[in-house]
Design a protein around this motif. Structure first.
Motif, PDB file in Angstrom:
ATOM      1  N   THR A   6       4.859 -12.212   8.155  1.00  0.00           N
ATOM      2  CA  THR A   6       4.228 -12.792   6.756  1.00  0.00           C
ATOM      3  C   THR A   6       5.017 -11.838   5.898  1.00  0.00           C
ATOM      4  OG1 THR A   6       2.099 -13.163   7.709  1.00  0.00           O
ATOM      5  CG2 THR A   6       2.271 -12.849   5.318  1.00  0.00           C
ATOM      6  N   PHE A   7       5.095 -10.759   6.199  1.00  0.00           N
ATOM      7  CA  PHE A   7       5.687  -9.775   5.129  1.00  0.00           C
ATOM      8  C   PHE A   7       7.320  -9.876   4.883  1.00  0.00           C
ATOM      9  CE2 PHE A   7       7.589  -5.077   4.062  1.00  0.00           C
ATOM     10  CZ  PHE A   7       7.287  -5.522   2.811  1.00  0.00           C
ATOM     11  N   THR A 231       3.947  -9.348  -6.500  1.00  0.00           N
ATOM     12  CA  THR A 231       3.771 -10.071  -5.101  1.00  0.00           C
ATOM     13  C   THR A 231       4.501  -8.920  -3.938  1.00  0.00           C
ATOM     14  OG1 THR A 231       3.732 -11.954  -6.174  1.00  0.00           O
ATOM     15  CG2 THR A 231       4.355 -12.058  -3.831  1.00  0.00           C
ATOM     16  N   GLU A 234       2.303  -5.879  -3.188  1.00  0.00           N
ATOM     17  CA  GLU A 234       1.334  -6.454  -2.443  1.00  0.00           C
ATOM     18  C   GLU A 234       1.494  -6.834  -0.926  1.00  0.00           C
ATOM     19  OE1 GLU A 234      -0.534  -9.384  -4.672  1.00  0.00           O
ATOM     20  OE2 GLU A 234      -1.245  -8.299  -6.342  1.00  0.00           O
ATOM     21  N   ASN A 235       2.371  -7.475  -0.860  1.00  0.00           N
ATOM     22  CA  ASN A 235       2.905  -8.015   0.436  1.00  0.00           C
ATOM     23  C   ASN A 235       3.178  -6.863   1.256  1.00  0.00           C
ATOM     24  OD1 ASN A 235       2.375 -10.588   0.027  1.00  0.00           O
ATOM     25  ND2 ASN A 235       4.517 -11.048  -0.318  1.00  0.00           N
ATOM     26  N   HIS A 237       2.137  -3.574   1.099  1.00  0.00           N
ATOM     27  CA  HIS A 237       0.989  -2.871   1.455  1.00  0.00           C
ATOM     28  C   HIS A 237       0.085  -3.497   2.400  1.00  0.00           C
ATOM     29  CE1 HIS A 237       1.003  -0.213  -2.694  1.00  0.00           C
ATOM     30  NE2 HIS A 237       1.780   0.296  -1.730  1.00  0.00           N
ATOM     31  N   GLU A 238       0.012  -4.800   2.325  1.00  0.00           N
ATOM     32  CA  GLU A 238      -0.693  -5.382   3.312  1.00  0.00           C
ATOM     33  C   GLU A 238      -0.170  -5.560   4.736  1.00  0.00           C
ATOM     34  OE1 GLU A 238      -1.659 -10.336   4.146  1.00  0.00           O
ATOM     35  OE2 GLU A 238      -1.204  -9.745   2.335  1.00  0.00           O
ATOM     36  N   ALA A 239       1.339  -5.596   4.821  1.00  0.00           N
ATOM     37  CA  ALA A 239       2.043  -5.381   6.024  1.00  0.00           C
ATOM     38  C   ALA A 239       2.077  -4.208   6.639  1.00  0.00           C
ATOM     39  CB  ALA A 239       3.209  -5.980   5.699  1.00  0.00           C
ATOM     40  N   ALA A 241      -0.319  -1.791   6.148  1.00  0.00           N
ATOM     41  CA  ALA A 241      -1.734  -1.531   6.333  1.00  0.00           C
ATOM     42  C   ALA A 241      -1.973  -2.165   7.838  1.00  0.00           C
ATOM     43  CB  ALA A 241      -2.644  -1.943   5.275  1.00  0.00           C
ATOM     44  N   GLY A 242      -1.687  -3.194   7.945  1.00  0.00           N
ATOM     45  CA  GLY A 242      -1.945  -4.056   9.129  1.00  0.00           C
ATOM     46  C   GLY A 242      -1.076  -3.479  10.399  1.00  0.00           C
TER      47      GLY A 242
END
Length: 244
Positions: A6-7, A231, A234-235, A237-239, A241-242
């Motif tokens: 996704t990232f 964008t 955000e991507n 940090h989401e990646a 963190a996951g």
């Protein structure tokens, strides 16, 4: 740390730091719908104007593509189109009638079909319709031209053409110009990111790592890059963190 898929997709924008090359316009394809034998309506309410079937006035609703409906409005001795989509109506009366400069009494009622230019996802990118008219310099002599509309956003008149190839080129060329502008913006923004993040290893994680260490760079991002910058952060940090 390994970035997830996704990232990786989210940072395609940033790939210009590593790979150079122009963005190619995607190939469009044509599909046709009929403008004949359409449903007759008694009334159609346009923004600022209501039309009613009557002497010299006809209202017909035809099927379009990509959730579009096409309304043929006969207002003797002229006629024009109205496009409907998602509950909104877009009148093409101005370019087809009010601002028509090629001759007199422009008319789309005789057109048998509308040509739609569709992108790879089947989304309508443009519309081509034949407009007949009378030559002003030769009373009684008729002629026709293809009128071209851009449908990426609210319908907008691009221009007229003599042949289908020329009409398609107006739409396809507009897409190419948009792709070229997007490519230039992308390259400009990537150059700005690279300048702000000197000392960080180039790559898809560079901008996120740079921002975490130097949050003040957010104040130096120009308006044209802000949406993509946010964008990407955000991507990232989401990646990350996951992946913890």
């Amino acid at each position: 740390m390994t970035l997830d898929r996704t990232f990786a997709r989210g940072l395609v924008f940033f790939a210009g730091l590593l790979i150079s090359g122009a963005v190619s316009a995607e190939e469009l394809k044509s599909q046709y719908t009929s403008l004949q034998d359409c449903e007759t309506l008694e009334r159609l309410k346009l923004p600022g104007r209501a039309l009613e079937k009557g002497a010299g006035t006809g209202i017909f609703r035809c099927k379009g593509i990509d959730n579009y409906s096409v309304y043929v409005i006969e207002d003797d001795p002229r006629s024009f189109l109205v496009l409907g989509r998602d509950g909104k109506l877009f009148s093409l009366e101005k370019p087809l009638v009010s601002n028509f400069k090629l001759g007199e009494f422009p008319n789309v009622s005789g057109a048998k079909k509308a040509e739609w230019r569709l992108d790879a996802d089947g989304k309508a990118a443009g519309l081509i319709v034949r407009v007949s008219y009378q030559r002003a310099e030769k009373p009684g002599a008729s002629a026709s031209a293809l009128f071209v509309f851009d449908l990426r956003g609210e319908p907008a008149f691009i221009g007229s053409a003599a042949t289908n190839e020329e009409a398609r080129g107006l739409i396809d060329g507009a897409l190419g110009a948009g792709a070229a502008a997007e490519d230039k913006r992308s390259r400009d923004c990537n150059a700005i990111y690279a300048g702000l993040c000197k000392g960080f290893e180039p790559g898809p994680e560079m901008l996120g790592r740079c921002f975490d260490k130097r949050p003040a760079i957010a104040d130096k991002i120009p308006p044209k890059c802000i949406a993509d910058f946010q964008t990407n952060i955000e991507n990232y940090h989401e990646a990350t963190a996951g992946g913890k």
